[in-house]
Design an enzyme around this catalytic site. Structure first.
Site, PDB file in Angstrom:
ATOM      1  N   SER A 111       0.769  -0.951  -0.073  1.00  0.00           N
ATOM      2  CA  SER A 111      -0.120   0.087  -0.098  1.00  0.00           C
ATOM      3  C   SER A 111       0.941   1.244   0.107  1.00  0.00           C
ATOM      4  O   SER A 111       1.981   1.290   0.574  1.00  0.00           O
ATOM      5  CB  SER A 111      -0.645   0.062   1.170  1.00  0.00           C
ATOM      6  OG  SER A 111      -1.287   1.356   1.389  1.00  0.00           O
TER       7      SER A 111
ATOM      8  N   TYR B 181      -2.750  -0.908  10.364  1.00  0.00           N
ATOM      9  CA  TYR B 181      -2.560  -1.220   9.026  1.00  0.00           C
ATOM     10  C   TYR B 181      -1.447  -0.557   8.592  1.00  0.00           C
ATOM     11  O   TYR B 181      -0.617  -1.479   7.576  1.00  0.00           O
ATOM     12  CB  TYR B 181      -3.844  -0.494   8.356  1.00  0.00           C
ATOM     13  CG  TYR B 181      -3.919  -0.754   6.854  1.00  0.00           C
ATOM     14  CD1 TYR B 181      -4.590  -1.820   6.120  1.00  0.00           C
ATOM     15  CD2 TYR B 181      -3.490   0.149   5.972  1.00  0.00           C
ATOM     16  CE1 TYR B 181      -4.623  -1.900   4.926  1.00  0.00           C
ATOM     17  CE2 TYR B 181      -3.518  -0.006   4.624  1.00  0.00           C
ATOM     18  CZ  TYR B 181      -4.083  -1.062   4.153  1.00  0.00           C
ATOM     19  OH  TYR B 181      -4.095  -1.298   2.700  1.00  0.00           O
TER      20      TYR B 181
HETATM   21  C1  BGC Z   1      -6.227   1.563   2.144  1.00  0.00           C
HETATM   22  C2  BGC Z   1      -7.530   2.386   1.760  1.00  0.00           C
HETATM   23  C3  BGC Z   1      -6.893   3.714   1.051  1.00  0.00           C
HETATM   24  C4  BGC Z   1      -5.881   3.823   0.235  1.00  0.00           C
HETATM   25  C5  BGC Z   1      -5.223   5.277   0.301  1.00  0.00           C
HETATM   26  C6  BGC Z   1      -5.158   1.670   1.138  1.00  0.00           C
HETATM   27  O1  BGC Z   1      -4.013   0.806   1.311  1.00  0.00           O
HETATM   28  O2  BGC Z   1      -6.399   0.042   2.048  1.00  0.00           O
HETATM   29  O3  BGC Z   1      -8.421   2.247   2.497  1.00  0.00           O
HETATM   30  O4  BGC Z   1      -7.900   4.486   0.522  1.00  0.00           O
HETATM   31  O5  BGC Z   1      -4.973   3.046   0.947  1.00  0.00           O
HETATM   32  O6  BGC Z   1      -4.995   6.011   1.460  1.00  0.00           O
END
Ligand code: BGC
Length: 279
Positions: free
Chosen positions: A164, A177
């Site tokens: 991410s 996260y």
């Molecule tokens: C998350 C999303 C978020 C995106 C950008 C992703 O890794 O799961 O919820 O919108 O990152 O912030």
């Protein structure tokens, strides 16, 4: 300028991954689903892993089968060692081997820091980080057992970790996260270094904001989308196909010399958009 068009469609070369066997975790929705379909379109046989939502997984299998390749839905919780071992063994039995692992399964359990429970912290680390570790380990055992088969691919195996932008962008209210994705970045690089001598390529794709169920509230009203677009220089929210295309490319021999890289697919979200006018 208003730009409304989404990811380009139908651009995947249909023989690119012919004869390869791909395992995609969390493939019954969102990015995993689009990726599994993309790999199938590129000629790979695909195992569609899911943990809940059997119907959706079967639907993905039907769509992939339409490309004339083989597909099957396997249920397994990627955070459970016994289930990951059973899933990879079953794939080797039924499909012959594993050439491509897309360690995609992931989730969010958001909370302000002082309200975040240990269970929320643990769940996200278990699925997003430990899950990728377990799947990568089991796939690697099969890559090492089989070795390179030159008619199939120049590499003995390819692992693509779904990361991410939050592997580098801190994210208030999402410490579990962001920590899990920071972990994915270092896990990916370490595995890439350790496994490259065996001709196993480990890389990551780091999506920005993609239109999927995980972040629905960030794009499903015009006001939310407008807010979100402030963070995206390219001026559109990503589609799952944008990620699928990156994964198909990285998994293919076109990118055989790409080892330990993170491909950001984020419309420029990691370019500090605030500095376009400030600073
Ligand atoms: C998350 C999303 C978020 C995106 C950008 C992703 O890794 O799961 O919820 O919108 O990152 O912030």
């Amino acid at each position: 300028m208003t730009v409304t068009e989404g990811a380009p469609r139908g651009v995947i070369p249909t023989q690119l991954l012919k004869g390869q066997k791909a395992l995609v975790t969390g493939a019954n929705s969102g990015i995993g689903k689009a990726t599994a379909i993309g790999l199938g379109r590129a000629g790979a046989d695909v195992v569609v892993n899911y943990v809940a939502g059997r119907e959706e997984a079967e639907e993905v299998v039907r769509e992939i089968s339409g490309f004339g390749v083989r597909a099957a839905a396997y249920e397994a919780d990627v955070s459970r060692e016994d289930q990951v071992v059973a899933m990879t063994e079953r794939m080797v039995q039924e499909f012959g081997t594993i050439d491509i692992l897309v360690a995609n399964a992931g989730l969010q359990r958001d909370a302000p820091f002082t309200e975040m429970t240990a269970a929320q912290w643990q769940k996200v680390l278990d699925v997003n980080l430990t899950g990728q570790f377990l799947c990568a380990r089991e796939a690697t055992k099969e890559f090492l057992r089989r070795g390179v088969v030159p008619e199939v691919s120049r590499a003995a195996g390819k692992i693509i970790c779904m990361s991410s932008v939050h592997q580098v962008i801190p994210w208030a209210g999402h410490v579990n996260y962001a920590s899990s994705k920071g972990g994915v970045q270092m896990m990916m690089q370490t595995l890439a270094q350790e496994l490259a001598p065996h001709r196993i390529r480990v890389n990551a794709v780091a999506p920005g904001a993609i239109r999927t169920p995980i972040n629905r509230s960030a794009w499903d009203t015009p006001e939310a989308e407008k807010d979100l677009l402030r963070l995206i220089p390219y001026g559109r929210v990503g589609d799952p196909e944008d990620i699928a295309h990156a994964v198909v490319g990285l998994a293919s021999d076109l990118m055989d010399y790409v080892v330990g890289a993170t491909l950001y697919v984020d419309g420029g979200m990691t370019l500090f958009p605030g500095f376009a006018t400030g600073g």
